[in-house]
Design a protein around this motif. Structure first.
Motif, PDB file in Angstrom:
ATOM      1  N   ASP A  86      34.924  52.741  38.228  1.00  0.00           N
ATOM      2  CA  ASP A  86      33.637  52.060  38.373  1.00  0.00           C
ATOM      3  C   ASP A  86      33.833  50.545  38.521  1.00  0.00           C
ATOM      4  O   ASP A  86      33.210  49.899  39.360  1.00  0.00           O
ATOM      5  CB  ASP A  86      32.825  52.378  37.110  1.00  0.00           C
ATOM      6  CG  ASP A  86      31.354  52.219  37.353  1.00  0.00           C
ATOM      7  OD1 ASP A  86      30.919  52.606  38.440  1.00  0.00           O
ATOM      8  OD2 ASP A  86      30.662  51.679  36.461  1.00  0.00           O
ATOM      9  N   SER A 140      36.293  49.961  42.015  1.00  0.00           N
ATOM     10  CA  SER A 140      35.867  50.505  43.321  1.00  0.00           C
ATOM     11  C   SER A 140      37.054  50.654  44.283  1.00  0.00           C
ATOM     12  O   SER A 140      37.111  49.975  45.316  1.00  0.00           O
ATOM     13  CB  SER A 140      34.833  49.590  43.973  1.00  0.00           C
ATOM     14  OG  SER A 140      33.773  49.402  43.130  1.00  0.00           O
ATOM     15  N   ASP A 146      39.845  52.123  47.090  1.00  0.00           N
ATOM     16  CA  ASP A 146      39.720  52.781  48.399  1.00  0.00           C
ATOM     17  C   ASP A 146      40.461  54.106  48.416  1.00  0.00           C
ATOM     18  O   ASP A 146      40.294  54.907  49.334  1.00  0.00           O
ATOM     19  CB  ASP A 146      40.283  51.861  49.483  1.00  0.00           C
ATOM     20  CG  ASP A 146      39.528  50.547  49.509  1.00  0.00           C
ATOM     21  OD1 ASP A 146      38.387  50.551  49.970  1.00  0.00           O
ATOM     22  OD2 ASP A 146      40.060  49.539  49.020  1.00  0.00           O
TER      23      ASP A 146
END
Ligand SMILES: Cc1cc2nc3c(=O)[nH]c(=O)nc-3n(C[C@H](O)[C@H](O)[C@H](O)COP(=O)(O)OP(=O)(O)OC[C@H]3O[C@@H](n4cnc5c(N)ncnc54)[C@H](O)[C@@H]3O)c2cc1C
Length: 325
Positions: free
Chosen positions: A86, A89, A91
């Motif tokens: 969270d 974030s 990839d």
């Protein structure tokens, strides 16, 4: 903007498991330019562990420290890792395909509403696509997968992707985030370890595996001696486990452990398809069997047709004179 790949590390008995470093190397293969963020969740000594991840190629590390992370529970570790995801974030996310990885990652993927490519044994970049190779049908075939939408989330098979060299001159930021690990429905009160000596089977570089041909529990003793000399671990076929020659924790195969050591010595094992499913990707396979028609010879790089009770003592004598590093 470069990608950020989260690598979820695994701690066993206060130390990082090797597969954590292999997962960092896998993240590099996904994208050489990516920023690699190691994640360690435990109840103690996180700074040292996080530093090790950086020495092995992570650019920085995030730690979550909590008393409820002393022993693995999917809820506790799930809460910790989800909090990191969270905040960061990422990839892409990479973890080892270990028993913990196999338990945790599907739950995380479901919470994140993304797919999961498990048990990856190869990563190739083809133009703008990253292609993940994984075994299917118990290792009889391989499939290649690309991620067309959602977050690439993969688990990598231990002992398969070479870890990067340790470089103690590397430095990076280590940040602890506070996560309240709570409402656990499972609490581990005590961990009673099976008395096991030596090298962990799933991470061993050398495995000496015995089958029903070893004939008894005592018959396994020379296999332990040989494994010790080679710095390896002892494994077994289900035939040997069913016959009570050894514990089921040693079983290799479709319903046992999947291993990929540098050297696999199969002793008195016929080579049933279910056994091959767990070991046929070993780098070098040596088979010792008195039956020249045994199926194990079809996957072996080197075969010794002979009585294991004669061959193993000869190998032990020979390896006593060789320094194995
Ligand atoms: C659903 C399912 C899942 C299964 N999962 C697994 C699994 O995960 N792993 C697994 O291993 N099996 C598994 N099996 C069982 C598998 O089918 C075989 O029965 C098992 O692997 C046989 O074990 P083995 O090779 O030790 O025994 P055997 O097939 O009995 O072979 C013993 C071998 O030892 C040799 N031998 C005997 N004496 C000597 C001697 N003195 N010197 C040299 N060689 C000797 C013989 O020539 C023979 O080749 C599974 C089966 C099923 C149906």
């Amino acid at each position: 903007m470069s990608e950020k790949i989260l690598v979820i590390a695994e701690v066993k008995e206060g130390e990082l498991r090797n597969v954590s470093f292999e997962a960092i190397a896998a993240a590099k293969e996904i994208n050489q330019e990516s920023e690699i963020v190691g994640v360690v969740c435990a109840d103690d000594d996180l700074e040292n562990l996080a530093q090790e991840l950086i020495y092995y190629g992570a650019d920085r590390a995030v730690t979550v420290k909590h008393d409820n992370l002393k022993s693995y529970t999917s809820e506790g570790f799930g809460q910790a890792v989800l909090a990191v995801i969270d905040e960061e974030s990422p990839d892409a996310i990479v973890m080892g395909h270990t028993s913990i990885g196999k338990d945790l990652t599907p739950k995380l993927a479901s919470k994140l509403d993304t797919g999961l490519i498990s048990d990856v044994v190869g990563i190739d970049v083809d133009g703008s696509q990253t292609v993940y190779t994984r075994p299917i049908y118990s290792g009889k075939a391989f499939e290649k997968k690309v991620v067309s939408s959602g977050l690439p989330f993969v688990t990598v098979r231990p002992n398969n992707i070479e870890k990067l060299d340790r470089d103690a001159s590397r430095s990076g930021d280590i940040r602890n985030i506070d996560v309240d690990i709570k409402d656990l429905r499972t609490v581990v009160k005590e961990v009673v370890r099976k008395a096991s000596e030596g090298v962990d089977l799933s991470e061993a570089k050398v495995i000496v595996a015995g089958g029903r041909g070893v004939k008894s529990e005592d018959g396994f003793k020379p296999l332990y001696q040989l494994a010790d000399l080679l710095g390896g671990a002892v494994g077994a076929s289900r035939g040997a486990c069913d016959a009570d020659y050894c514990d089921y924790s040693l079983q290799i195969g479709q319903t046992g452990k999947v291993v990929t050591p540098d050297l696999y010595i199969a002793v008195g094992i016929s080579g049933a398809i279910q056994h091959l499913a767990g070991m046929s990707n070993s780098k070098v396979i040596v088979a010792i069997n008195k039956d020249p028609e045994a199926n194990i010879f079809n996957v072996a790089d080197y075969g010794i047709v002979g009585d294991l009770f004669e061959v193993i003592p000869l190998l032990i004598e020979e390896f006593k004179n060789v320094k194995v590093s």
